[in-house]
Scaffold this motif. Sequence first.
Motif, PDB file in Angstrom:
ATOM      1  N   MET A  11      10.000  -8.499  16.134  1.00 34.00           N
ATOM      2  CA  MET A  11      10.719 -10.082  16.008  1.00 34.00           C
ATOM      3  C   MET A  11      11.933  -9.803  14.947  1.00 34.00           C
ATOM      4  O   MET A  11      12.850 -10.441  15.315  1.00 34.00           O
ATOM      5  CB  MET A  11       9.728 -10.955  15.328  1.00 34.00           C
ATOM      6  CG  MET A  11       9.945 -12.516  15.688  1.00 34.00           C
ATOM      7  SD  MET A  11      10.205 -12.664  17.657  1.00 34.00           S
ATOM      8  CE  MET A  11       8.317 -12.337  18.123  1.00 34.00           C
ATOM      9  N   GLY A  12      11.923  -9.019  13.766  1.00 36.09           N
ATOM     10  CA  GLY A  12      13.188  -8.679  13.175  1.00 36.09           C
ATOM     11  C   GLY A  12      14.255  -8.366  14.032  1.00 36.09           C
ATOM     12  O   GLY A  12      15.631  -8.951  13.811  1.00 36.09           O
ATOM     13  N   CYS A  13      13.958  -7.373  14.571  1.00 34.78           N
ATOM     14  CA  CYS A  13      14.935  -6.748  15.477  1.00 34.78           C
ATOM     15  C   CYS A  13      15.624  -7.612  16.518  1.00 34.78           C
ATOM     16  O   CYS A  13      16.813  -7.739  16.891  1.00 34.78           O
ATOM     17  CB  CYS A  13      14.663  -5.435  16.104  1.00 34.78           C
ATOM     18  SG  CYS A  13      14.470  -3.964  14.985  1.00 34.78           S
ATOM     19  N   LEU A  14      14.742  -8.386  17.198  1.00 34.83           N
ATOM     20  CA  LEU A  14      15.154  -9.365  18.267  1.00 34.83           C
ATOM     21  C   LEU A  14      15.955 -10.461  17.509  1.00 34.83           C
ATOM     22  O   LEU A  14      16.901 -10.870  18.296  1.00 34.83           O
ATOM     23  CB  LEU A  14      14.043 -10.182  19.009  1.00 34.83           C
ATOM     24  CG  LEU A  14      14.280 -11.147  19.832  1.00 34.83           C
ATOM     25  CD1 LEU A  14      15.097 -10.920  21.259  1.00 34.83           C
ATOM     26  CD2 LEU A  14      12.969 -11.880  20.413  1.00 34.83           C
ATOM     27  N   PHE A  15      15.698 -11.170  16.412  1.00 32.55           N
ATOM     28  CA  PHE A  15      16.410 -12.150  15.997  1.00 32.55           C
ATOM     29  C   PHE A  15      17.787 -11.470  15.528  1.00 32.55           C
ATOM     30  O   PHE A  15      18.777 -12.386  15.496  1.00 32.55           O
ATOM     31  CB  PHE A  15      15.665 -12.731  14.799  1.00 32.55           C
ATOM     32  CG  PHE A  15      14.976 -14.154  15.355  1.00 32.55           C
ATOM     33  CD1 PHE A  15      15.707 -15.269  15.114  1.00 32.55           C
ATOM     34  CD2 PHE A  15      13.697 -13.852  15.705  1.00 32.55           C
ATOM     35  CE1 PHE A  15      14.815 -16.102  15.757  1.00 32.55           C
ATOM     36  CE2 PHE A  15      13.117 -15.086  16.405  1.00 32.55           C
ATOM     37  CZ  PHE A  15      13.622 -16.158  16.276  1.00 32.55           C
TER      38      PHE A  15
END
Length: 306
Positions: A11-15
Amino acid sequence: MNFFIVGAGAMGCLFAARLQKAGFKVFLRDYLPDRAALINRKGLRVEGIDGEYEVEVPTLTTPPAFKPEAVLICVKAYATAVAAQAVKEWLPPEAVIVTMQNGLGNVETLEQIFGPDRVLGGVTSEGATTLAPGRIRHAGRGDTVIGPSRHPQTAAIAAAFNAAGFKTRTIEKVDNLIWSKLIVNVGINALAAITRLKNGRLPALAGAKTVMEIAVKEAVAVAQAKQIQLSYPDPLARVLEVCRLTADNIASMLQDVLKHKQTEIDYINGAIVREGERLAVPTPVNQALTALVHAIQESYEDRLAR
């Protein structure tokens, strides 16, 4: 607006990737130097529902050279306190902290560290899976919600998320927001971890759907005892809708199990059990799911091969 994203998981990489792609200034915080170096060398690679693209996002293990306006906390719930304390001295006093995590207790932990006036609650139903360090699959779309609406930075952060392609709205009562996401996780995560099935397969199996229905019903009973107002009229229908929207996604708890890592079970189904005990609301299915996931965690090295 610029963003400092704490946590280089899915999720951190997606955002980070989507916000950077939309033109915002983004830095990613990773506690693992080798992984940070890899991401700095190769960038973030995203594949899935929007095709495939690569984005360069500076990834740091040391303080950023700019003053973040918004800090997204994207670590596992059991790592919230450690991650927050690690970056606290890096941040200007006006920086807003936004939790984008699963489970109960994250907002309270962050408020204790940063103060209640600086913390926003957030949830997302976007589905993302880590394929390799810095490489993720965006497997499904979903709503993103942050609050409270009255905070002076909430609207700007929501606008940035929308500009990055995340369907985002704001809400005033954060407890209602957190519990609405929690109940979705209660219905999906533990079952996925135990059965090792993608989200979309869970409702298709009669046994899994039955357990899902009862686990959700127990969680809703606890929420009602706390006078929580959920953001949807039919909780089970909402869980089934998320399964459909993220059908190809590997739930985060299943990702942890497949990697033999600690899960967030104590902050999801386990949280329902604790709140149920406190409020005298029985939660036997959530108790069983919690115990089963603990048994899986405790036996990673003992499991039989095919």
